[in-house]
Motif scaffolding. Structure first.
Motif, PDB file in Angstrom:
ATOM      1  N   LEU A 170       7.991 -17.995   7.887  1.00  0.00           N
ATOM      2  CA  LEU A 170       6.684 -18.334   7.297  1.00  0.00           C
ATOM      3  C   LEU A 170       6.617 -19.770   6.779  1.00  0.00           C
ATOM      4  N   GLN A 171       7.722 -20.506   6.931  1.00  0.00           N
ATOM      5  CA  GLN A 171       7.825 -21.830   6.313  1.00  0.00           C
ATOM      6  C   GLN A 171       6.641 -22.736   6.628  1.00  0.00           C
ATOM      7  N   HIS A 172       6.165 -22.683   7.885  1.00  0.00           N
ATOM      8  CA  HIS A 172       5.125 -23.622   8.290  1.00  0.00           C
ATOM      9  C   HIS A 172       3.750 -22.969   8.397  1.00  0.00           C
ATOM     10  N   VAL A 173       3.628 -21.777   7.859  1.00  0.00           N
ATOM     11  CA  VAL A 173       2.336 -21.083   7.888  1.00  0.00           C
ATOM     12  C   VAL A 173       1.527 -21.529   6.673  1.00  0.00           C
ATOM     13  N   LEU A 174       0.265 -21.901   6.904  1.00  0.00           N
ATOM     14  CA  LEU A 174      -0.554 -22.447   5.823  1.00  0.00           C
ATOM     15  C   LEU A 174      -0.806 -21.426   4.716  1.00  0.00           C
ATOM     16  N   ARG A 175      -1.186 -20.231   5.116  1.00  0.00           N
ATOM     17  CA  ARG A 175      -1.452 -19.172   4.133  1.00  0.00           C
ATOM     18  C   ARG A 175      -0.589 -17.958   4.470  1.00  0.00           C
ATOM     19  N   PRO A 176       0.674 -17.997   4.088  1.00  0.00           N
ATOM     20  CA  PRO A 176       1.555 -16.884   4.456  1.00  0.00           C
ATOM     21  C   PRO A 176       1.173 -15.598   3.717  1.00  0.00           C
ATOM     22  N   SER A 177       1.247 -14.512   4.435  1.00  0.00           N
ATOM     23  CA  SER A 177       0.983 -13.222   3.770  1.00  0.00           C
ATOM     24  C   SER A 177       1.960 -12.181   4.304  1.00  0.00           C
ATOM     25  N   VAL A 178       2.333 -11.296   3.416  1.00  0.00           N
ATOM     26  CA  VAL A 178       3.246 -10.206   3.763  1.00  0.00           C
ATOM     27  C   VAL A 178       2.648  -8.925   3.211  1.00  0.00           C
ATOM     28  N   THR A 179       2.609  -7.898   4.062  1.00  0.00           N
ATOM     29  CA  THR A 179       2.065  -6.604   3.630  1.00  0.00           C
ATOM     30  C   THR A 179       3.103  -5.520   3.876  1.00  0.00           C
ATOM     31  N   LEU A 180       3.352  -4.723   2.849  1.00  0.00           N
ATOM     32  CA  LEU A 180       4.222  -3.559   2.998  1.00  0.00           C
ATOM     33  C   LEU A 180       3.332  -2.326   2.974  1.00  0.00           C
ATOM     34  N   ARG A 181       3.583  -1.432   3.932  1.00  0.00           N
ATOM     35  CA  ARG A 181       2.692  -0.284   4.065  1.00  0.00           C
ATOM     36  C   ARG A 181       3.503   0.923   4.510  1.00  0.00           C
ATOM     37  N   ALA A 182       3.282   2.055   3.879  1.00  0.00           N
ATOM     38  CA  ALA A 182       3.980   3.281   4.293  1.00  0.00           C
ATOM     39  C   ALA A 182       3.106   4.038   5.282  1.00  0.00           C
ATOM     40  N   ILE A 183       3.704   4.442   6.390  1.00  0.00           N
ATOM     41  CA  ILE A 183       2.980   5.163   7.436  1.00  0.00           C
ATOM     42  C   ILE A 183       3.615   6.542   7.587  1.00  0.00           C
ATOM     43  N   HIS A 242       0.856  -1.185   0.000  1.00  0.00           N
ATOM     44  CA  HIS A 242       0.000   0.000   0.000  1.00  0.00           C
ATOM     45  C   HIS A 242       0.894   1.237   0.000  1.00  0.00           C
ATOM     46  N   PHE A 243       1.106   1.798  -1.168  1.00  0.00           N
ATOM     47  CA  PHE A 243       1.913   3.013  -1.290  1.00  0.00           C
ATOM     48  C   PHE A 243       1.113   4.044  -2.085  1.00  0.00           C
ATOM     49  N   ALA A 244       0.664   5.079  -1.401  1.00  0.00           N
ATOM     50  CA  ALA A 244      -0.078   6.125  -2.108  1.00  0.00           C
ATOM     51  C   ALA A 244       0.848   6.788  -3.122  1.00  0.00           C
ATOM     52  N   TYR A 245       0.296   7.170  -4.253  1.00  0.00           N
ATOM     53  CA  TYR A 245       1.113   7.714  -5.341  1.00  0.00           C
ATOM     54  C   TYR A 245       1.785   9.035  -4.966  1.00  0.00           C
ATOM     55  N   ASP A 246       1.181   9.745  -3.988  1.00  0.00           N
ATOM     56  CA  ASP A 246       1.718  11.073  -3.661  1.00  0.00           C
ATOM     57  C   ASP A 246       2.575  11.077  -2.390  1.00  0.00           C
ATOM     58  N   LEU A 247       3.078   9.911  -2.016  1.00  0.00           N
ATOM     59  CA  LEU A 247       3.984   9.877  -0.862  1.00  0.00           C
ATOM     60  C   LEU A 247       5.228  10.711  -1.158  1.00  0.00           C
ATOM     61  N   PRO A 248       5.744  11.428  -0.163  1.00  0.00           N
ATOM     62  CA  PRO A 248       6.979  12.184  -0.414  1.00  0.00           C
ATOM     63  C   PRO A 248       8.162  11.231  -0.599  1.00  0.00           C
ATOM     64  N   ALA A 249       9.154  11.711  -1.332  1.00  0.00           N
ATOM     65  CA  ALA A 249      10.356  10.894  -1.547  1.00  0.00           C
ATOM     66  C   ALA A 249      11.124  10.757  -0.242  1.00  0.00           C
ATOM     67  N   VAL A 250      11.828   9.645  -0.095  1.00  0.00           N
ATOM     68  CA  VAL A 250      12.649   9.450   1.099  1.00  0.00           C
ATOM     69  C   VAL A 250      14.133   9.499   0.721  1.00  0.00           C
ATOM     70  N   ARG A 251      14.940   9.917   1.699  1.00  0.00           N
ATOM     71  CA  ARG A 251      16.353  10.168   1.448  1.00  0.00           C
ATOM     72  C   ARG A 251      17.189   8.891   1.647  1.00  0.00           C
ATOM     73  N   VAL A 252      16.742   7.828   1.100  1.00  0.00           N
ATOM     74  CA  VAL A 252      17.475   6.558   1.145  1.00  0.00           C
ATOM     75  C   VAL A 252      17.516   6.057  -0.297  1.00  0.00           C
ATOM     76  N   PRO A 253      18.697   5.731  -0.820  1.00  0.00           N
ATOM     77  CA  PRO A 253      18.760   5.265  -2.208  1.00  0.00           C
ATOM     78  C   PRO A 253      17.905   4.014  -2.417  1.00  0.00           C
ATOM     79  N   PRO A 254      17.283   3.872  -3.586  1.00  0.00           N
ATOM     80  CA  PRO A 254      16.446   2.703  -3.854  1.00  0.00           C
ATOM     81  C   PRO A 254      17.177   1.384  -3.626  1.00  0.00           C
ATOM     82  N   ALA A 255      18.463   1.351  -3.976  1.00  0.00           N
ATOM     83  CA  ALA A 255      19.221   0.096  -3.831  1.00  0.00           C
ATOM     84  C   ALA A 255      19.374  -0.265  -2.356  1.00  0.00           C
ATOM     85  N   VAL A 256      19.627   0.733  -1.521  1.00  0.00           N
ATOM     86  CA  VAL A 256      19.788   0.479  -0.086  1.00  0.00           C
ATOM     87  C   VAL A 256      18.477  -0.031   0.502  1.00  0.00           C
TER      88      VAL A 256
END
Lengths: 322, 126
Positions: free
Chosen positions: A130-143, A100-114
């Motif tokens: 997550l190896q033994h989780v039946l339905r593994p899920s991962v969510t990335l979210r900007a706060i 979940h990344f809103a399109y208008d989030l401000p840029a951050v001062r960390v290089p993309p590669a880092v």
């Protein structure tokens, strides 16, 4: 591994670009059937995915300790487009990944590669949790926080332990070209003013948050990203082009000539600044509260409040002065 | 003219640029080692120069030679790994443009048109 990543990324780009150019050429043909056009569109989509993969490999193979951070501030939505394939490949194949990344989030001062290397390090750890989780899920979210963005990486590992290695500055030699240097997620982010914050658990969900400093610290979260207007008054077209790349990456806006709003920052040449008539007009900006950045050698020019000089050879660091 | 050891890329770029009605002849150098002589002879409006050339050819030295010897030719640097310092260095030597190999044909063409107009152009990744 870094050399392999680097080589693959480089070679893929060299392979992908000719294919995309040929598709362009073919698509322009007038006597192409509708079916052939559909096929070409499908090939373009597939090749574009390979290009994304090449972009991701390039991020993973960059030396995180030798990055030109000025040009490499990160816009999270664009960054996600580059790393999504790598993230999916890092996690179990049946993991459900959302971002979940809103399109208008401000840029951050960390290089993309880092950021890519830090997140992939976390996710390598997540994968084992997550190896033994039946339905593994991962969510990335900007706060949004007052002076930074926090990138939350949440998974449903349940009660299983995980991410402890990250807190120990995981060396992650596989993604670092400098043996012996500290390239753990936390060490990498701290080099650029960020951090890995302590993890938290809520029920089955485990979250690690990455603190990412804003590219433009002058703009608080929630304010319009384009409130800072920068007037470019440079004669050298090369300097203009460099400024035009950096200004939007700092969440600022180039002031149009007919913009009724006064500029907040004016970038000009030493030649025009040292001209008596022009200098007065330029200094008028500073009297109205704007800052003046002069590209060139001061040659003993007296100092003025609100005026800073930039060596043209250091123009890649323009953002530090904005 | 495009100076790059990736012949497939040079061929594909030639075909794509031929679609642009206002673009003239696409000049080629048979050998990379003879690129400077070919540029001196043909004086192309634009040279697209790969920064990573093989066989010990120093692309920055070649850029410097083109700038010195062929004033009418403007050089656009082509690279897979653009960085701010590299762009600043190339432009300080005299390059007019900088194009990432991760960008689209449209943006390569946009950069060429901008440089022909007398503007500098930087097109980074998509």
């Amino acid at each position: 591994m870094p050399l392999l990543d680097h080589g693959l990324g480089h070679d893929l780009r060299n392979l992908v670009m000719p294919v995309l150019l040929r598709i362009d050429t073919l698509t322009a043909s007038e006597n192409l059937s509708e079916k052939a056009r559909d096929d070409l569109a499908g090939i373009r989509r597939s090749i574009s995915q390979i290009q994304r993969l090449a972009d991701g490999l390039r991020l993973m193979s960059s030396d995180p300790l030798a990055l030109d951070a000025e040009w490499q501030v990160t816009q999270l939505p664009a960054w996600w487009a580059d790393v999504r394939a790598l993230v999916n490949d890092t996690l179990p194949p049946h993991a459900f990944v959302t971002a979940h990344f809103a399109y208008d989030l401000p840029a951050v001062r960390v290089p993309p590669a880092v950021l890519a290397q830090a997140v992939i390090q976390l996710l390598v750890d997540t994968r084992s949790a997550l190896q033994h989780v039946l339905r593994p899920s991962v969510t990335l979210r900007a706060i949004a926080r007052p002076d930074a963005l926090e990138l939350g990486v949440e998974d449903n590992r349940g009660e299983r332990a995980g991410l402890a290695q990250t807190d120990e500055n995981l060396p992650a030699a596989s993604y670092c070209s400098l043996s012996g240097a500290e390239c753990g997620a936390r060490s990498l982010l701290r080099r650029y003013g960020g951090d890995v914050l302590p993890g938290s658990t809520s029920g089955a969900l485990h979250t690690v948050r990455l603190r990412l400093p804003l590219a433009n610290r002058a703009i608080p979260i929630g304010a319009s990203l384009t409130t800072t207007r920068v007037a470019i008054q440079l004669a050298d077209p090369r300097h203009v082009a460099i400024a035009r790349v950096i200004i939007p990456r700092r969440g600022m806006k180039e002031r149009a000539a007919d913009d009724p709003q006064l500029p907040d920052i004016v970038i000009c040449d030493a030649k025009s600044y040292c001209d008596m008539h022009q200098q007065d007009a330029l200094l008028e900006h500073t009297r109205r509260g704007a800052r003046l950045l002069v590209v060139g050698d001061p040659h003993g020019e007296p100092e003025h409040a609100g005026v800073r000089w930039i060596d043209p050879r250091e123009l890649a660091r323009l953002g530090d002065f904005l | 003219m495009c100076v790059d050891d990736n012949i497939d890329l040079v061929d594909a770029l030639e075909r794509r640029l031929q679609l642009e009605p206002d673009f003239g002849e696409f000049v080629r150098a048979e050998e990379l080692s003879g690129a400077l002589d070919r540029i001196r002879e043909a004086k192309p409006t634009i040279v697209i120069l790969d920064i990573d050339l093989p066989d010990g050819i120093d692309a920055l030295a070649l850029l410097s030679d083109i700038v010195r010897d062929v004033e009418t030719t403007r050089v656009i640097i082509f690279t897979g790994h653009p960085t701010g310092q590299l762009i600043t260095n190339c432009m300080a030597i005299g390059a007019w443009g900088f194009v990432s190999k991760g960008t689209s044909a449209e943006r390569v063409i946009r950069a060429i048109r901008a440089v022909v107009r007398g503007e500098a152009a930087i097109e980074l990744d998509n």
